[in-house]
Design a protein around this motif. Structure first.
Motif, PDB file in Angstrom:
ATOM      1  N   LEU A 210      -7.561  -4.303 -12.738  1.00  0.00           N
ATOM      2  CA  LEU A 210      -7.059  -4.988 -11.451  1.00  0.00           C
ATOM      3  C   LEU A 210      -7.963  -4.880 -10.239  1.00  0.00           C
ATOM      4  O   LEU A 210      -7.971  -4.008  -9.582  1.00  0.00           O
ATOM      5  N   PRO A 211      -8.945  -5.787 -10.356  1.00  0.00           N
ATOM      6  CA  PRO A 211     -10.137  -5.780  -9.516  1.00  0.00           C
ATOM      7  C   PRO A 211      -9.669  -6.157  -8.092  1.00  0.00           C
ATOM      8  O   PRO A 211     -10.560  -5.604  -7.238  1.00  0.00           O
ATOM      9  N   GLY A 212      -8.523  -6.698  -7.837  1.00  0.00           N
ATOM     10  CA  GLY A 212      -8.259  -6.674  -6.422  1.00  0.00           C
ATOM     11  C   GLY A 212      -7.674  -5.535  -5.706  1.00  0.00           C
ATOM     12  O   GLY A 212      -7.300  -5.699  -4.584  1.00  0.00           O
ATOM     13  N   PHE A 213      -7.260  -4.583  -6.564  1.00  0.00           N
ATOM     14  CA  PHE A 213      -6.651  -3.335  -6.131  1.00  0.00           C
ATOM     15  C   PHE A 213      -7.795  -2.414  -5.343  1.00  0.00           C
ATOM     16  O   PHE A 213      -8.734  -2.350  -5.858  1.00  0.00           O
ATOM     17  N   GLY A 214      -7.510  -1.867  -4.434  1.00  0.00           N
ATOM     18  CA  GLY A 214      -8.230  -0.814  -3.523  1.00  0.00           C
ATOM     19  C   GLY A 214      -7.427   0.424  -3.801  1.00  0.00           C
ATOM     20  O   GLY A 214      -6.342   0.838  -4.021  1.00  0.00           O
TER      21      GLY A 214
ATOM     22  N   CYS B 246       0.546  -1.272   0.018  1.00  0.00           N
ATOM     23  CA  CYS B 246       0.009  -0.140  -0.104  1.00  0.00           C
ATOM     24  C   CYS B 246       0.832   1.384   0.071  1.00  0.00           C
ATOM     25  O   CYS B 246       1.983   1.270   0.770  1.00  0.00           O
ATOM     26  N   VAL B 247       0.431   2.323  -0.889  1.00  0.00           N
ATOM     27  CA  VAL B 247       1.305   3.422  -1.026  1.00  0.00           C
ATOM     28  C   VAL B 247       0.352   4.513  -0.953  1.00  0.00           C
ATOM     29  O   VAL B 247      -0.761   4.582  -1.351  1.00  0.00           O
ATOM     30  N   LEU B 248       0.779   5.672  -0.252  1.00  0.00           N
ATOM     31  CA  LEU B 248      -0.047   6.950  -0.095  1.00  0.00           C
ATOM     32  C   LEU B 248       0.715   7.913  -0.852  1.00  0.00           C
ATOM     33  O   LEU B 248       1.935   8.163  -0.985  1.00  0.00           O
TER      34      LEU B 248
ATOM     35  N   SER C  70      -3.908   0.208  -2.628  1.00  0.00           N
ATOM     36  CA  SER C  70      -3.234  -0.940  -1.950  1.00  0.00           C
ATOM     37  C   SER C  70      -3.497  -2.324  -2.912  1.00  0.00           C
ATOM     38  O   SER C  70      -4.728  -2.230  -4.082  1.00  0.00           O
ATOM     39  N   THR C  71      -3.036  -3.221  -3.121  1.00  0.00           N
ATOM     40  CA  THR C  71      -2.951  -4.303  -3.997  1.00  0.00           C
ATOM     41  C   THR C  71      -3.660  -5.340  -3.367  1.00  0.00           C
ATOM     42  O   THR C  71      -4.218  -6.383  -3.994  1.00  0.00           O
ATOM     43  N   GLN C  72      -4.208  -5.085  -2.092  1.00  0.00           N
ATOM     44  CA  GLN C  72      -4.863  -6.390  -1.518  1.00  0.00           C
ATOM     45  C   GLN C  72      -6.056  -5.984  -0.638  1.00  0.00           C
ATOM     46  O   GLN C  72      -6.540  -7.039  -0.203  1.00  0.00           O
ATOM     47  N   ALA C  73      -6.430  -4.721  -0.406  1.00  0.00           N
ATOM     48  CA  ALA C  73      -7.601  -4.198   0.416  1.00  0.00           C
ATOM     49  C   ALA C  73      -8.074  -3.044  -0.039  1.00  0.00           C
ATOM     50  O   ALA C  73      -7.640  -2.176  -0.743  1.00  0.00           O
ATOM     51  N   ALA C  74      -9.388  -3.036   0.517  1.00  0.00           N
ATOM     52  CA  ALA C  74     -10.098  -1.810   0.273  1.00  0.00           C
ATOM     53  C   ALA C  74      -9.627  -0.544   1.028  1.00  0.00           C
ATOM     54  O   ALA C  74      -8.857  -0.965   2.135  1.00  0.00           O
ATOM     55  N   VAL C  75      -9.588   0.574   0.546  1.00  0.00           N
ATOM     56  CA  VAL C  75      -8.946   1.835   1.169  1.00  0.00           C
ATOM     57  C   VAL C  75      -9.869   2.999   1.233  1.00  0.00           C
ATOM     58  O   VAL C  75     -10.721   3.081   0.333  1.00  0.00           O
ATOM     59  N   GLY C  76      -9.271   3.866   1.982  1.00  0.00           N
ATOM     60  CA  GLY C  76     -10.140   5.274   2.056  1.00  0.00           C
ATOM     61  C   GLY C  76      -9.017   6.274   2.501  1.00  0.00           C
ATOM     62  O   GLY C  76      -8.353   6.137   3.152  1.00  0.00           O
ATOM     63  N   ILE C  77      -9.393   7.600   1.832  1.00  0.00           N
ATOM     64  CA  ILE C  77      -8.647   8.643   2.165  1.00  0.00           C
ATOM     65  C   ILE C  77      -9.255   9.914   2.030  1.00  0.00           C
ATOM     66  O   ILE C  77     -10.487   9.767   0.997  1.00  0.00           O
ATOM     67  N   ASP C  78      -9.062  11.149   2.747  1.00  0.00           N
ATOM     68  CA  ASP C  78      -9.762  12.274   2.539  1.00  0.00           C
ATOM     69  C   ASP C  78      -8.975  13.291   2.782  1.00  0.00           C
ATOM     70  O   ASP C  78      -8.118  13.152   4.052  1.00  0.00           O
TER      71      ASP C  78
END
Length: 215
Positions: free
Chosen positions: A87-91, A13-15, A106-114
């Motif tokens: 890439l359907p597995g990416f969040g 995961c990268v920001l 993320s390559t593996q999980a759902a993510v959220g940012i604001d």
């Protein structure tokens, strides 16, 4: 190119943060698959929103290069959530406020940012999105109201569910305001409850940023 930072959150995961100073004309050449994005370019937006839209997609591809060499194009689902179709597995999550654009991939999980500009609007509307306990905890600190709002937006994006009531179903534990830290967020549904760590920081003195990564 004003890419402010690319920061690993984990190995998967990268920001990213982008300080948006370019014109729309300068952003277009930075995008791959320009025919795809031109077909989805929102008409009728003012200049700043057009630049934010382009900057978000440019940043998304910068993040993608950090984690994958696969070619992909960004789309939005029925809830407005961005995703790479190939890439359907990416969040993926994107946010913008003023001259800042933020992204999380993320390559593996759902993510959220604001990301939010610190202003009095959140405090003025607090009764609409904060519980009584959260309002008491926020006190008279404008930045804290904005951080509460941003964290709830992040939690909302993480779960991508329409119709959530922010003051009843997206709740935050009381916290002490610092320059950076971790908040505890709670999603409360009729038959399901979950707890999440929501990280926060200030990319500049007048802004707050929050992000979360799913399990």
């Amino acid at each position: 190119m004003p890419l402010h930072s690319l920061s690993p959150v984990s190995q998967t995961c990268v920001l990213g943060l982008w300080l948006l100073t370019e014109t729309a004309e300068e952003l277009w050449p930075l995008l791959p698959a320009q025919a795809h994005y031109l077909a989805h370019y929102p008409d009728g937006r003012d200049e700043l929103r057009a630049r934010q839209w382009l900057g978000g997609r440019t940043l998304a591809h910068q993040l993608l290069r950090e984690l994958s060499d696969a070619p992909a194009t960004l789309h939005n689902d029925a809830n407005g959530r961005p995703y790479f179709a190939e890439l359907p597995g990416f969040g993926v999550s994107l946010s913008h406020s003023g001259e800042w654009v933020a992204g999380l991939l993320s390559t593996q999980a759902a993510v959220g940012i604001d990301i939010e500009l610190i202003r009095t609007k959140a405090q003025q509307l607090a009764r609409r999105f904060l519980s009584e306990t959260e309002q008491t905890d926020a006190g008279n600190e404008t930045a804290k109201y904005c951080l509460y709002w941003s964290a709830k937006e992040t939690l909302y994006k993480l779960h991508s569910r329409r119709g959530l009531v922010f003051k009843e179903q997206l709740l935050l534990s009381p916290f002490e305001l610092r320059e950076a830290g971790v908040l505890t967020g709670h999603l409360l549904l009729e038959n399901f409850r979950s707890q999440h760590q929501i990280h926060y920081l200030r990319p500049s003195p007048d802004y707050v940023l929050t992000y979360a990564v799913g399990d």
